[in-house]
Design a protein around this motif. Structure first.
Motif, PDB file in Angstrom:
ATOM      1  N   THR A 176       0.861  -1.183   0.000  1.00  0.00           N
ATOM      2  CA  THR A 176       0.000   0.000   0.000  1.00  0.00           C
ATOM      3  C   THR A 176       0.891   1.223   0.000  1.00  0.00           C
ATOM      4  O   THR A 176       2.125   1.117  -0.098  1.00  0.00           O
ATOM      5  N   LYS A 197      -3.458   5.481  -3.179  1.00  0.00           N
ATOM      6  CA  LYS A 197      -4.686   4.718  -2.929  1.00  0.00           C
ATOM      7  C   LYS A 197      -5.705   5.502  -2.118  1.00  0.00           C
ATOM      8  O   LYS A 197      -6.856   5.093  -2.013  1.00  0.00           O
ATOM      9  N   GLU A 455      -5.323  -6.914   4.132  1.00  0.00           N
ATOM     10  CA  GLU A 455      -6.059  -5.678   3.857  1.00  0.00           C
ATOM     11  C   GLU A 455      -6.568  -5.062   5.159  1.00  0.00           C
ATOM     12  O   GLU A 455      -6.596  -3.835   5.315  1.00  0.00           O
TER      13      GLU A 455
END
Length: 563
Positions: A176, A197, A455
């Motif tokens: 990420t 993101k 996640e």
């Protein structure tokens, strides 16, 4: 023998408690304590004492984190790697304080001393908060080199695997990024502009790659990298570093599988994984195997696992990136429903914009407007920008033509046949591929679906309340890497805390456990004494706990940190 006596001083009575004993056969007073006037004695007996001060400090969450840190031997582990002369708090203590702060109340280094003094850490670590200044933190962070950050990772991973018997057979990988407010003119190289993101493409960002265990979602390895680096490049470096640094950890496990998403795919990366001790499970962009999407649903089989209820799969073997792989196409009705909602919403928005454009073009037909007239080419470019949303170029058909060089005619419609084809082939399906030819289709699907655990870790690090990456107020690559290390440590301690609770059959979301624990306070009540020379009387106790707090307190053994 004890007794109460009255003694007159300047005509006023004062009372004392005395204790007498025989000394050489004669009664003698060996102890005499002043009680005060009669009114004072009555008030002390009949009225509750009034404290001179009451101080409350956060106990529960800090104590819970300390149980994990003590079990890992975190402070000593850091101090064994990072050399510092015997002066003041150790580097390990500074890293522990920073990690605890990230878990419970993320703040800047200038405010960490203020947070620290309102926890039980001063009593446990015996470090005065005046030493926890920004400069002291920076000085200790400067002692940790990039090589030592990697060495600390290795030592920490070994300790976690040993103590918690972490199953390494399946490891989940993802990456990420975090945007920063670091100035463009700053010379550090890690923060770079790229696809963010969190939609902050205007700011420099830092990439973070993470690998966690499938069992328990325990973070084991991380890497902070340049924000403009592509996922396949970082994946290649990450796996090579993993093999180089952690090979002895993996030596105990001869069946290793890495799970990653399609963004990390490349022919070079897969060739590298084939030569490594790892197997892999990954997703695949539909464009790579369109023929699999064309397989009719009649050839799909029903999933039997409860987690996959209502889903279907088709399993085959095919050439992917030049090598034969096991390929699984998964049909998920819930995914289809969500995709259709998104498409219908995008269709409505797109048709609305096209309708407004059409109305503007008609005005040129009905009125004599001044200014530059739209052309078919300019309108076509506008339409292509309007159709940028996913699938809109496939679903909307349009024509643009000049009419008598006076105005531009725009006509558009939804291609229902293309929509039906999209629903029958592409929508609702995910393509997975792997070199685990011995695995059944449902095992492959379930393994890939566990990507949600990593996640969750990223979502947690972007939550400003608990275990947060932000605020990041460092401007050099070296300090950013150290920042990444104690943020990773905070994430690891929170994951191990969750595992400790699961081992004790306590099913509670981590955020709720943190909230409940943080509300367990240690209260110090101080009472005045008659004489200034005497130490004040202090009573230390915990605030009243509800059922869940008591359960957490007992399960984690927090009584060891009570006074």
């Amino acid at each position: 023998m004890s007794g109460l006596i009255k003694q007159m001083v300047n005509g006023k009575p004062y009372y004392y408690v005395i204790e007498t004993k025989r000394v050489n056969g004669q009664p003698r007073v060996v102890s005499k304590k002043y009680l005060g006037k009669l009114d004072d004695i009555v008030r002390k007996v009949t009225e509750p004492p009034q404290p001179s001060s009451v101080k409350s400090r956060e106990f529960g969450l800090t104590a819970a984190l300390l149980t994990i840190a003590d079990k890992l031997g975190f402070v000593r582990l850091v101090d064994d790697v990072v050399v510092k002369r015997n002066q003041g708090a150790t580097v390990g203590q500074y890293m522990l304080i920073a990690a605890c702060n990230r878990c419970s109340a993320p703040t800047s280094k200038s405010k960490i001393g203020e947070w620290y003094q309102w926890t039980i850490l001063p009593r446990i670590l015996m470090i005065d908060c005046k030493y926890l200044t920004s400069q002291r933190f920076w000085d200790n962070m400067d002692l940790i080199t990039p090589g030592e950050v990697m060495e600390l990772q290795v030592a920490l991973a070994k300790k976690v695997v040993e103590l918690y018997q972490v199953d390494l057979r399946v490891l989940l990988y993802d990456a990420t990024n975090f945007f920063t407010y670091i100035d463009t003119n700053n010379t550090c190289t890690l923060p770079q502009r790229g696809h963010n993101k969190q939609k902050r493409n205007d700011l420099r960002q830092i990439g973070l790659a993470l690998m966690v265990s499938r069992e328990g979602g325990i973070p084991l390895f991380f890497d902070a990298y340049q924000g403009n680096e592509s996922d396949p490049v970082e994946f290649d470096r990450f796996i090579r570093e993993l093999i180089k640094r952690f090979n002895d950890i993996f030596a105990t496990c001869d069946d290793l599988t890495i799970v990653c998403d399609k963004g990390n795919n490349s022919k070079k990366n897969l060739a590298m994984v084939d030569k490594s001790p790892f197997h892999f499970v990954a997703s695949l962009a539909p464009s790579h195997l369109k023929k699999v999407l064309d397989v009719p649903m009649e050839q799909y089989q029903d999933c039997q696992n409860d987690r996959l209820r209502g889903e279907k799969y088709y399993i085959t073997k095919d050439i992917v990136f030049g090598t034969e792989r096991t390929v699984v196409s998964v049909y998920n009705p819930s995914l289809l429903e969500g995709q259709l909602q998104g498409i219908y919403s995008n269709l409505a928005k797109t048709q609305k914009v096209l309708s407004l454009l059409q109305e503007k073009l008609i005005v040129w037909k009905t009125t004599n407007r001044k200014g530059k007239r739209p052309t078919a080419d300019s309108v076509d470019k506008q339409i292509k920008r309007i159709l940028i949303r996913q699938h809109m170029k496939t679903l909307i058909r349009y024509t643009v033509q000049d009419v008598d060089n006076k105005w531009v005619d725009l006509q558009y419609s939804v291609d229902e046949q293309a929509f039906d084809e999209l629903k029958n082939t592409y929508l609702g399906k995910t393509i997975l591929f792997t070199d685990r030819h011995d695995w059944q289709a449902e095992e492959i699907i379930l393994t890939y679906r566990d990507q949600y655990k990593i996640e969750q870790s990223f979502r947690q690090m972007k939550d400003p309340s608990w275990v947060s990456w932000d605020p990041l107020l460092h401007w050099t690559d070296q300090k950013i890497r150290v920042h990444a290390f104690y943020c990773f440590t905070a994430l690891l301690m929170s994951a191990l805390l969750r595992k400790e609770l699961q081992n004790r059959k306590i099913s509670m979301p981590l955020s709720r456990a943190f909230e409940k624990l943080s509300k367990i306070q240690e209260v110090t009540i101080e009472y005045p004494t008659p004489k200034r020379t005497q130490e004040p009387v202090r009573v230390v106790m915990l605030t009243e706990m509800d059922r869940e707090q008591k359960e957490l307190f007992e399960a984690l053994g927090l009584e060891q940190y009570c006074v």
